[in-house]
Design a protein around this motif. Structure first.
Motif, PDB file in Angstrom:
ATOM      1  N   ALA A 140       0.867  -1.181   0.000  1.00  0.00           N
ATOM      2  CA  ALA A 140       0.000   0.000   0.000  1.00  0.00           C
ATOM      3  C   ALA A 140       0.899   1.225   0.000  1.00  0.00           C
ATOM      4  O   ALA A 140       1.870   1.283   0.761  1.00  0.00           O
ATOM      5  N   THR A 141       0.616   2.192  -0.866  1.00  0.00           N
ATOM      6  CA  THR A 141       1.418   3.417  -0.906  1.00  0.00           C
ATOM      7  C   THR A 141       0.492   4.612  -1.097  1.00  0.00           C
ATOM      8  O   THR A 141      -0.661   4.446  -1.482  1.00  0.00           O
ATOM      9  N   PRO A 142       0.994   5.840  -0.857  1.00  0.00           N
ATOM     10  CA  PRO A 142       0.161   7.024  -1.086  1.00  0.00           C
ATOM     11  C   PRO A 142      -0.064   7.298  -2.577  1.00  0.00           C
ATOM     12  O   PRO A 142      -0.721   8.269  -2.923  1.00  0.00           O
ATOM     13  N   LYS A 143       0.474   6.493  -3.460  1.00  0.00           N
ATOM     14  CA  LYS A 143       0.344   6.759  -4.900  1.00  0.00           C
ATOM     15  C   LYS A 143      -0.748   5.873  -5.502  1.00  0.00           C
ATOM     16  O   LYS A 143      -0.852   4.700  -5.168  1.00  0.00           O
ATOM     17  N   PRO A 144      -1.574   6.469  -6.385  1.00  0.00           N
ATOM     18  CA  PRO A 144      -2.638   5.667  -6.989  1.00  0.00           C
ATOM     19  C   PRO A 144      -2.086   4.556  -7.874  1.00  0.00           C
ATOM     20  O   PRO A 144      -0.952   4.646  -8.356  1.00  0.00           O
ATOM     21  N   GLN A 145      -2.897   3.540  -8.087  1.00  0.00           N
ATOM     22  CA  GLN A 145      -2.543   2.398  -8.936  1.00  0.00           C
ATOM     23  C   GLN A 145      -1.358   1.603  -8.404  1.00  0.00           C
ATOM     24  O   GLN A 145      -0.464   1.205  -9.144  1.00  0.00           O
ATOM     25  N   THR A 146      -1.386   1.393  -7.103  1.00  0.00           N
ATOM     26  CA  THR A 146      -0.357   0.561  -6.484  1.00  0.00           C
ATOM     27  C   THR A 146      -0.614  -0.911  -6.797  1.00  0.00           C
ATOM     28  O   THR A 146       0.260  -1.620  -7.289  1.00  0.00           O
ATOM     29  N   THR A 147      -1.829  -1.372  -6.503  1.00  0.00           N
ATOM     30  CA  THR A 147      -2.156  -2.782  -6.748  1.00  0.00           C
ATOM     31  C   THR A 147      -2.377  -3.000  -8.239  1.00  0.00           C
ATOM     32  O   THR A 147      -3.114  -2.247  -8.869  1.00  0.00           O
ATOM     33  N   ARG A 148      -1.757  -4.064  -8.787  1.00  0.00           N
ATOM     34  CA  ARG A 148      -1.892  -4.304 -10.227  1.00  0.00           C
ATOM     35  C   ARG A 148      -2.620  -5.591 -10.558  1.00  0.00           C
ATOM     36  O   ARG A 148      -3.136  -5.749 -11.640  1.00  0.00           O
ATOM     37  N   ARG A 149      -2.581  -6.558  -9.654  1.00  0.00           N
ATOM     38  CA  ARG A 149      -3.324  -7.790  -9.939  1.00  0.00           C
ATOM     39  C   ARG A 149      -4.110  -8.197  -8.702  1.00  0.00           C
ATOM     40  O   ARG A 149      -3.794  -7.780  -7.585  1.00  0.00           O
ATOM     41  N   THR A 150      -5.151  -8.974  -8.925  1.00  0.00           N
ATOM     42  CA  THR A 150      -5.926  -9.404  -7.773  1.00  0.00           C
ATOM     43  C   THR A 150      -5.079 -10.343  -6.918  1.00  0.00           C
ATOM     44  O   THR A 150      -4.203 -11.041  -7.417  1.00  0.00           O
ATOM     45  N   GLN A 151      -5.368 -10.308  -5.657  1.00  0.00           N
ATOM     46  CA  GLN A 151      -4.603 -11.095  -4.694  1.00  0.00           C
ATOM     47  C   GLN A 151      -5.562 -11.378  -3.553  1.00  0.00           C
ATOM     48  O   GLN A 151      -6.328 -10.507  -3.153  1.00  0.00           O
ATOM     49  N   MET A 152      -5.529 -12.589  -3.049  1.00  0.00           N
ATOM     50  CA  MET A 152      -6.516 -12.955  -2.056  1.00  0.00           C
ATOM     51  C   MET A 152      -5.931 -12.912  -0.648  1.00  0.00           C
ATOM     52  O   MET A 152      -4.822 -13.390  -0.426  1.00  0.00           O
ATOM     53  N   GLY A 153      -6.674 -12.348   0.282  1.00  0.00           N
ATOM     54  CA  GLY A 153      -6.343 -12.450   1.695  1.00  0.00           C
ATOM     55  C   GLY A 153      -7.345 -13.418   2.311  1.00  0.00           C
ATOM     56  O   GLY A 153      -8.544 -13.293   2.061  1.00  0.00           O
ATOM     57  N   ILE A 154      -6.865 -14.390   3.067  1.00  0.00           N
ATOM     58  CA  ILE A 154      -7.768 -15.411   3.602  1.00  0.00           C
ATOM     59  C   ILE A 154      -7.921 -15.214   5.108  1.00  0.00           C
ATOM     60  O   ILE A 154      -6.953 -15.322   5.867  1.00  0.00           O
ATOM     61  N   TYR A 155      -9.134 -14.879   5.526  1.00  0.00           N
ATOM     62  CA  TYR A 155      -9.425 -14.614   6.938  1.00  0.00           C
ATOM     63  C   TYR A 155     -10.194 -15.803   7.496  1.00  0.00           C
ATOM     64  O   TYR A 155     -11.302 -16.103   7.043  1.00  0.00           O
ATOM     65  N   THR A 156      -9.591 -16.502   8.451  1.00  0.00           N
ATOM     66  CA  THR A 156     -10.213 -17.724   8.971  1.00  0.00           C
ATOM     67  C   THR A 156     -10.498 -17.606  10.459  1.00  0.00           C
ATOM     68  O   THR A 156      -9.602 -17.278  11.245  1.00  0.00           O
ATOM     69  N   ILE A 157     -11.740 -17.844  10.843  1.00  0.00           N
ATOM     70  CA  ILE A 157     -12.091 -18.002  12.252  1.00  0.00           C
ATOM     71  C   ILE A 157     -12.825 -19.343  12.374  1.00  0.00           C
ATOM     72  O   ILE A 157     -13.043 -20.016  11.361  1.00  0.00           O
TER      73      ILE A 157
END
Ligand code: GTP
Ligand code: MG
Length: 312
Positions: free
Chosen positions: A47-64
């Motif tokens: 994550a950065t203060p500049k737009p268009q940082t993320t370029r491809r989808t990426q999954m975060g997996i939240y497990t409870i």
């Protein structure tokens, strides 16, 4: 922070266990990646203060114990100007069509823009039947508590004022997202937090440090290739190439007497070390590849997964 997503969970999940995919979408720079890192309690996406940082989808997996939520980080929706931009938009649109729930992040530090109107229309066109939740982010920079300009943009289930940066309001949002998920099994092991490899995360961390240390067009002209990634007993050795589009950009990334590349390397090495919790040797080189943002085969090589022609 929200309820710990940690491995002290039982192997068996309850009968009413829920699982599903939440696509996290919005304009560039609104805080999508920051929110996903905050929910997971660890950094999987840069994550950065500049737009268009993320370029491809990426999954975060939240497990409870009673749920597993796959949070899909997407590139910010914007008007594409080159092949890279088109790729980013395909990634985001594909994710929001295919989700169980869409989570639209809005930046409340400024009034909604025409770009938000465009996103509302995209959601209506591509995902009319998928439940939609709004996250009104950056409330730490919002004057007052009137959010109607944002909530009027589109019909939605609920809107949550949050600060992804400070961690405010996230727990209620997460609980509601889980409520909206369908019943289903636990798809991923409890200790898996993302679908990307450490090799990809290392490349992203290096790209983040270049983006943070440079200005204007350079952040967008950078691609990172991990040339070699080897674990030996004592440490992890990583050789990476930073690609830019012009000789002048190469000069800036290297800096006077190599000072800039040294700083980028030190910052990246420390962060990779903290992430994998072992010593790292990082070797960085800078190369020019003119117009790489129009070069599909190069982009594939550095981890941007273009669909095959027949899948389009
Ligand atoms: N003040 C404030 N800043 C925030 C908040 N959330 C995120 N930011 C900042 O906003 C900037 C953009 O955050 P990102 O998470 O990279 O945004 P993004 O939506 O993933 O951006 P793209 O990947 O470019 O689409 C960073 O500088 C964050 O620190 C917040 O709640 N408050
Ligand atoms: Mg992002």
């Amino acid at each position: 922070m929200v309820e710990d997503s940690n491995p002290i969970l039982q192997d068996e999940w309850p009968d009413d266990h829920k699982s599903g995919v939440v696509a996290v979408i919005g304009r560039p720079n609104v805080g999508k990646s920051t929110l996903i890192n905050a929910i997971l309690g660890q950094k999987i996406a840069i994550a950065t203060p500049k737009p268009q940082t993320t370029r491809r989808t990426q999954m975060g997996i939240y497990t409870i114990q009673q749920a597993q939520m796959m949070l899909v980080d997407t590139p910010g929706l914007h008007k594409a100007r080159n092949r890279m931009g088109e790729y980013m938009m395909n990634e985001a649109e594909f994710a929001l069509r295919d989700a169980d729930v869409n989570l639209w992040i809005l930046d409340t530090s400024e009034p909604p823009s025409a770009a938000d109107g465009y996103i509302a229309q995209t959601l209506k066109d591509l995902a009319p039947n998928i439940p939609l939740v709004l996250a009104l982010n950056k409330i730490d920079q919002h004057q007052g508590d009137d959010y109607s300009a944002f909530t009027q943009l589109i019909e939605h289930e609920r809107a949550y004022p949050i600060s992804a940066l400070k961690g405010d309001g996230i727990e209620a949002l997460v609980n509601h997202l889980i409520d909206l998920l369908p019943e289903g099994p636990r798809y991923y092991p409890v200790d898996q937090v993302s679908d990307v490899t450490m090799r990809f995360i290392a490349a992203e961390i290096i790209r983040e440090k270049v983006m943070m240390n440079t200005e204007q067009e350079i952040p967008h002209a950078v691609a990172v290739e991990i040339f070699d990634y080897k674990d030996n007993e004592a440490r992890t050795n990583i050789d990476a190439i930073i690609y830019v589009e012009r000789d002048s950009q190469k000069g800036i990334v290297i800096g006077k007497g190599g000072s800039m590349i040294k700083q980028i390397g030190t910052q990246a090495r420390h962060e990779i070390m903290d992430t994998i919790e072992r010593p790292v040797h990082l070797d960085l080189r800078v190369k020019v590849l003119k117009n790489w943002r129009t070069n599909e085969s190069f982009m594939r090589r550095v981890g941007y997964r273009f669909p095959k022609k027949e899948d389009k």
